[in-house]
Design an enzyme around this catalytic site. Sequence first.
Site, PDB file in Angstrom:
ATOM      1  N   HIS A  76       9.340   0.104   8.497  1.00  0.00           N
ATOM      2  CA  HIS A  76       8.957  -1.274   8.828  1.00  0.00           C
ATOM      3  C   HIS A  76       9.086  -2.253   7.657  1.00  0.00           C
ATOM      4  O   HIS A  76       9.653  -3.340   7.788  1.00  0.00           O
ATOM      5  CB  HIS A  76       7.491  -1.310   9.269  1.00  0.00           C
ATOM      6  CG  HIS A  76       7.127  -0.294  10.310  1.00  0.00           C
ATOM      7  ND1 HIS A  76       6.872   1.027  10.025  1.00  0.00           N
ATOM      8  CD2 HIS A  76       6.950  -0.426  11.629  1.00  0.00           C
ATOM      9  CE1 HIS A  76       6.561   1.667  11.130  1.00  0.00           C
ATOM     10  NE2 HIS A  76       6.596   0.818  12.130  1.00  0.00           N
ATOM     11  N   ASP A  88       0.853  -1.198   0.000  1.00  0.00           N
ATOM     12  CA  ASP A  88       0.000   0.000   0.000  1.00  0.00           C
ATOM     13  C   ASP A  88       0.889   1.250   0.000  1.00  0.00           C
ATOM     14  O   ASP A  88       0.849   2.031   0.933  1.00  0.00           O
ATOM     15  CB  ASP A  88      -0.937  -0.006   1.229  1.00  0.00           C
ATOM     16  CG  ASP A  88      -0.197  -0.077   2.555  1.00  0.00           C
ATOM     17  OD1 ASP A  88       0.979  -0.514   2.577  1.00  0.00           O
ATOM     18  OD2 ASP A  88      -0.777   0.320   3.584  1.00  0.00           O
TER      19      ASP A  88
HETATM   20  C1  BDR Z   1       2.803  -0.549   8.564  1.00  0.00           C
HETATM   21  O1  BDR Z   1       1.772   0.428   8.449  1.00  0.00           O
HETATM   22  C2  BDR Z   1       1.987   1.245   7.324  1.00  0.00           C
HETATM   23  O2  BDR Z   1       1.803   2.585   7.651  1.00  0.00           O
HETATM   24  C3  BDR Z   1       3.386   0.988   6.870  1.00  0.00           C
HETATM   25  O3  BDR Z   1       3.494   1.106   5.470  1.00  0.00           O
HETATM   26  C4  BDR Z   1       3.661  -0.413   7.337  1.00  0.00           C
HETATM   27  O4  BDR Z   1       3.247  -1.358   6.379  1.00  0.00           O
HETATM   28  C5  BDR Z   1       3.545  -0.360   9.866  1.00  0.00           C
HETATM   29  O5  BDR Z   1       2.697  -0.482  10.952  1.00  0.00           O
HETATM   30 CA    CA Z   2       2.874  -0.746   4.071  1.00  0.00          CA
END
Ligand code: BDR
Ligand code: CA
Length: 331
Positions: free
Chosen positions: A248, A12
Amino acid sequence: MSQRHKIILDCDPGIDDAVALYFALAQPEIELLGITATFGNVPAAQAARNAIYLCTLAGRQLPVCEGVNTPTRKIGVLPDAEIHGADGLGNLPERRRDTYPPDERSAARFIVAQANAHPGEITLVAIGPLSNLTQALRLEPRLPALLKQVVVLGGSIAAPGNVSPVAESNIWYDPHAADVIFTAGFQLTMVGLDAAQHMAVPLALFERVAAQHRHPATDLLLHAARFSVDYYARLDPALARQQACLSHDVLAVMFVLRPELFSTESGRVRVATEGLAEGQTIMDRREHVLYPQAGWEEHIPRIRVCLGVDAPACLAWLESSLMGNWLPAPA
Ligand code: BDR
Ligand code: CA
């Protein structure tokens, strides 16, 4: 190279999704079959547009399939534009126009078609909510046997959540999907906040990459990283001092190639789908079960959960990869 990892990236984008995608493109051991886009950081159509844009800047034309735009059961919420920008990529000042159209297949159909074409060979790396994979599983119930493995960026066992005291964002956006996927029998690894909370990436890393490796793709990363560092600086004094952002998603890609950088445990994981704990990932770590409860039966499949990571090694690997020779000369 004989054994390249065939990967589908379900994402995403999203600033850290962009880092994960570019890291994957920089790995000669990875054969990226395609990208499936889901809602999450941005609506699914924007996620697909961003994935195409990122590929275009990096000189690739990978298939990008648009996927699910609403959670499996809960009512959807609009993403917070403060986190990744209204466009998902830190509010880019301008965009080149020469992109290509999304693939005509839906994300779920693409996943099923690829899994059937390469049975037992594909790793699905899911770095957004798990809605596309749930839809693919509905279309093809044999999917757990057809995919080699699934690596999910999401959830948390002991670390605090990032959307509530207990919930991580990808799981929280579609907790029903996550509970289906965690109990469906996939060879599955959850890389959650227990590992990802340690992956603070200094802005200086992106500055060094962009300075040494002048290219629109590394410029985009630097722009997006600046946005992210500003966001985290408002939240967390330690990150503000370090001038760093959390990144992340790249960890899920790293796990595929170098699982030895992570410490893991295996067990049954269920997801709370409503109430105060909505989106919490709960792992059964008991040695003795005194009061058996419905929902935690022995037959529920176990998954692997990452509880720690060698963050310095991952940071060094991220930098050396992005510094490498993975980008064609800009058009
Ligand atoms: C996840 O949430 C999204 O905002 C980031 O892209 C990552 O996949 C981290 O909690
Ligand atoms: Ca993500």
